[in-house]
Design an enzyme around this catalytic site. Structure first.
Site, mmCIF file in Angstrom:
data_model
loop_
_atom_site.group_PDB
_atom_site.id
_atom_site.type_symbol
_atom_site.label_atom_id
_atom_site.label_comp_id
_atom_site.label_asym_id
_atom_site.label_seq_id
_atom_site.Cartn_x
_atom_site.Cartn_y
_atom_site.Cartn_z
ATOM 1 C CD GLU A 14 -12.445 -0.714 1.844
ATOM 2 O OE1 GLU A 14 -13.589 -0.246 1.998
ATOM 3 O OE2 GLU A 14 -12.177 -1.928 1.973
ATOM 4 C CG ASP A 15 -7.446 2.498 1.880
ATOM 5 O OD1 ASP A 15 -8.067 1.447 2.051
ATOM 6 O OD2 ASP A 15 -6.828 2.775 0.839
#
Ligand code: MN
Length: 747
Positions: free
Chosen positions: A104-105
């Site tokens: 996600e990051d």
């Protein structure tokens, strides 16, 4: 450009050659050392090394990120891993916990994770990434329930939910750094979504902490007041409590029961909930304090209960046997409330050590005690029941615990949960399509839908919904339901509305045809249709018991009434004066023919058996309910009807028709490569479309039969098409088929 491990300056060889379990490179912060300690309790050295490989990978990926607290980002996944290590979760879960935010990051891909840590870990991380993408918006209770189901359905693997709960717990523990508004939003979501899931899975410790933390951020004042009041009460009642504790311990010792007795405090939020539900003041909530008695097995639970009931009188109606009938989340205990020595009620829980473990860790107990517990089957059975109860389906118990091997379980096999553009969640039956969704939103949306955007991308209306999809229906004011939708909609609502629309449409089209048929009959009786007075119509409508004129016209169009008979009744009272002037009265009542253009819609159908096309001599047969069916003159099906003049009508083609008509053509060709492509090209050359094709290749024959259904304007067009195909060298024979080649079985 997406960042990858290598362009983050991450040196892969360091990971691969990295072997020591406690490398000097590790920062000596409290979380990492805590994780080390926890892992040593139950992991082998090899497993621990794996964990550090994942740690270093995640630390490098998150290298340039910090948390709002100012700490390096990696402290968060490590804290999540610690929570799970306390539950003794397995290696893949721990690795997934450390890696849960990298996709996600940081732009690391699932494929990379799969290569590095295996498919199982990758699947867990992917599941977690998916959960991160959906956001709970609406706050109604039904919506919260749907959202919980959506999360569970998307998780598939129970371990995904366990990591998610640990993730949420750590975020709640560090929520103070967020602004007040965000604190409240996250706290509310936790209270409505995640805490109930933790409760459902029997993860009591996590559940209570999630609730208390949410309570603290949602209602800081109330939290402070209750916390303080409980503290005061604790001080005041200290003496009383220790006296009762002593009395209980003594009486159990006299009965020779080995037991561990403890004072117990309710968690804050449950005290608050009790006050709110019963609108009582804190002073009236007596069971803030209670006692818990742990004994070694079930018989001892009941013995301890008997001893206590001998010590203090039980309050009638307060005894609950959750050993015989466990709670849905697997909780087992005996509960009883006693009249205490100073008039205070005393709430007591009695349970075995094993029940206590499960009461604290729920579904996670499956991992926690897997290796050591001799009672493995009982635990497996319990986990199985848990998941079963989540699914809310009752299947016969089977001794197949295969699901425990891969932990994959379809929790809600019958439903799928999707978002509307406003963030509302709709539960639809599995395999529902965009059209089902549109009708579920509103009948008008269904009736006028033309396209759909799923997760912001255009998709066909037949696309099946998947859990967590954001679905937006695009409508057009003049759009209508398409009969083809019936092939793929699954909900009753969509089906019945499409059917209803088609029925109304057919009635309209049939009324139109019926009017033409009636007018023809009237003219055959030498009456101009406009000359039929309203009162005559009213009489006929009354005589037939019909609703209105259009119902009678529809009936004629559908073949339920004979046009000529209606015409006779309508003309019964018309004086000779209304008969056409200047025309010689005909004696016969033979009808003129009706023209067919192909654009009559559902009121006129073209028989499948002979597939008439403009240019063919045709006959119209009136079929009750279906309306007018057009056959060719020489179609064998028509023979038995021709004798009954009431059943058929003279029809002829409208010379202006621009429609395309389906016709069947059969070819015998040399069976060779590329033949079908040549034929298809020959068909499209003359501006015709292929509607259907089938090929029969008899064994050992050099010939093949090819059946086409093609669309042509008329006979001239068909002749042109056949001429064009005949030019292809390996076409041996070609002819039009009047017969039911669609139903012919190909051997
Ligand atoms: Mn996280």
């Amino acid at each position: 450009m997406p960042k990858t491990a290598s362009n983050l300056g991450f040196n892969e060889s360091t990971i691969d050659t990295f072997q020591s379990a406690e490398p000097p490179l590790l920062p000596a912060d409290s979380e990492t050392s805590q994780l080390t300690r926890l892992l040593k309790e139950y992991f082998t050295q090899a497993d621990i090394e794996q964990v550090w490989v994942a740690y270093r990978y995640a630390a490098a990926a998150h290298a340039d990120q910090t948390r709002r607290t100012g700490e390096p980002y990696i402290t968060h996944p490590v804290a999540v891993a610690c929570i799970l290590a306390k539950l003794h979760m397995d290696l893949p879960t721990l690795l997934a916990a450390l890696l849960h935010d990298v996709v996600e990051d940081t732009g690391v891909t699932i494929t990379e994770i799969s290569k590095k840590f295996g498919k199982q870990v990758a699947a867990l991380v992917e599941g977690l990434t998916k959960l991160d993408k959906i956001e709970f918006q609406s706050a109604t209770q039904a919506q919260a329930e749907n959202f919980r189901k959506m999360l569970l359905a998307m998780s598939q693997d129970v371990r995904v939910i366990l990591v998610k709960l640990a993730d949420r717990l750590h975020n709640m523990q560090t929520l103070d750094v967020m602004n007040a508004q965000k604190q409240k939003r996250i706290a509310r979501e936790t209270l409505e979504i995640y805490a109930p899931i933790a409760n459902r899975l029997g993860l009591n410790l996590i559940y209570q902490e999630l609730e208390d933390l949410s309570f603290k951020h949602l209602y800081p004042m109330r939290h402070r007041v209750i916390a303080k009041a409980i503290k005061v009460a604790r001080g005041n009642r200290k003496e009383v409590i220790s006296k009762i504790l002593e009395a209980i311990q003594q009486s159990l010792a006299i009965a020779h029961l080995e037991a561990n007795v403890k004072g117990r405090e309710k968690h804050l939020y449950s005290v608050y909930r009790k006050m709110a539900n019963k609108a009582t003041a804190l002073q009236q909530i007596h069971d803030i304090y209670g006692f818990r008695i742990l004994v070694k097995d079930i018989p001892n639970c009941y013995l301890a209960l008997g001893t206590l009931h001998g010590l203090y009188k039980p309050i009638p109606g307060k005894f609950k046997d959750f050993i015989a009938i466990p709670k849905a989340n697997g909780y087992q205990s005996l509960h009883t409330t006693l009249f205490g020595p100073f008039g205070t009620p005393i709430e007591v829980q009695i349970r075995s050590e094993e029940m206590h473990k499960i009461a604290n860790t729920g579904v996670a107990a499956h991992w926690m005690y897997k290796t050591t517990d001799a009672n493995l089957t009982a635990l497996q059975q319990q986990t199985h029941q848990w998941l079963q109860s989540l699914v809310e389906i009752q299947t016969e118990s089977d001794d197949n615990y295969e699901f425990l091997e891969n932990f994959k379980v379809d929790l809600f096999p019958d439903e799928v949960y999707v978002f509307t553009p406003k963030g509302k969640i709709l539960a639809l039956p599995r395999r529902s399509t965009a059209v089902d969704f549109a009708y579920a939103v509103h009948t008008d949306v269904g009736n006028s839908c033309v396209a759909v955007k799923i997760n912001n991308e255009l998709a066909p209306l037949r696309t099946e919904m998947r859990n967590g999809d954001n679905v937006e229906i695009i409508t057009a004011p003049l759009a209508n339901p398409n009969p083809a939708w019936l092939n793929y909609v699954v909900t009753g609502k969509a089906r019945s509305h499409i059917r209803h629309y088609l029925k109304t449409l057919q009635a309209k089209e049939s009324a139109h045809l019926g009017e033409r048929m009636l007018n023809m009959a009237l003219r055959a009786l030498h009456v101009e249709p406009s000359a039929v007075a309203d009162n005559l119509w009213r009489k006929v409508i009354r005589d037939y018991g019909a609703k209105d004129k259009s119902e009678i016209l529809t009936d004629i169009g559908l073949g339920k009434r004979v046009g000529l008979m209606v015409a006779h009744q309508l003309t019964a009272g018309i004086p000779a004066l209304h008969v056409f002037e200047n025309t010689k009265p005909k004696t016969s009542t033979k009808l003129d023919s009706i023209t067919i253009s192909g654009s009559e819609g559902m009121a006129v159908q073209f028989a499948q058996c002979c597939r008439p096309i403009p240019g063919d001599p045709i006959l119209g047969f009136i079929n009750k309910d279906k309306g007018l069916i057009i056959h060719t003159h020489d179609c064998p099906t028509t023979l038995k009807f021709k004798l009954d003049p009431d059943k058929w009508l003279d029809v002829e083609w409208d010379s202006d028709s621009k429609k395309l008509f389906k016709v069947n053509v059969r070819l015998v060709v040399m069976n060779e490569r590329g033949m079908l492509a040549k034929l298809a090209a020959g068909i499209s050359d003359v501006g015709s479309n292929i509607d259907n094709v089938s090929v029969e290749e008899p064994d050992g024959s050099q010939y093949a039969n090819v059946n086409f259904t093609v669309q042509v304007r008329n006979r001239v067009h068909l002749a042109e098409l056949m001429r064009n195909l005949r030019k292809i060298p390996d076409v041996v024979r070609i002819n039009r088929v009047k017969g039911v080649h669609n139903e012919e079985k190909i051997q």
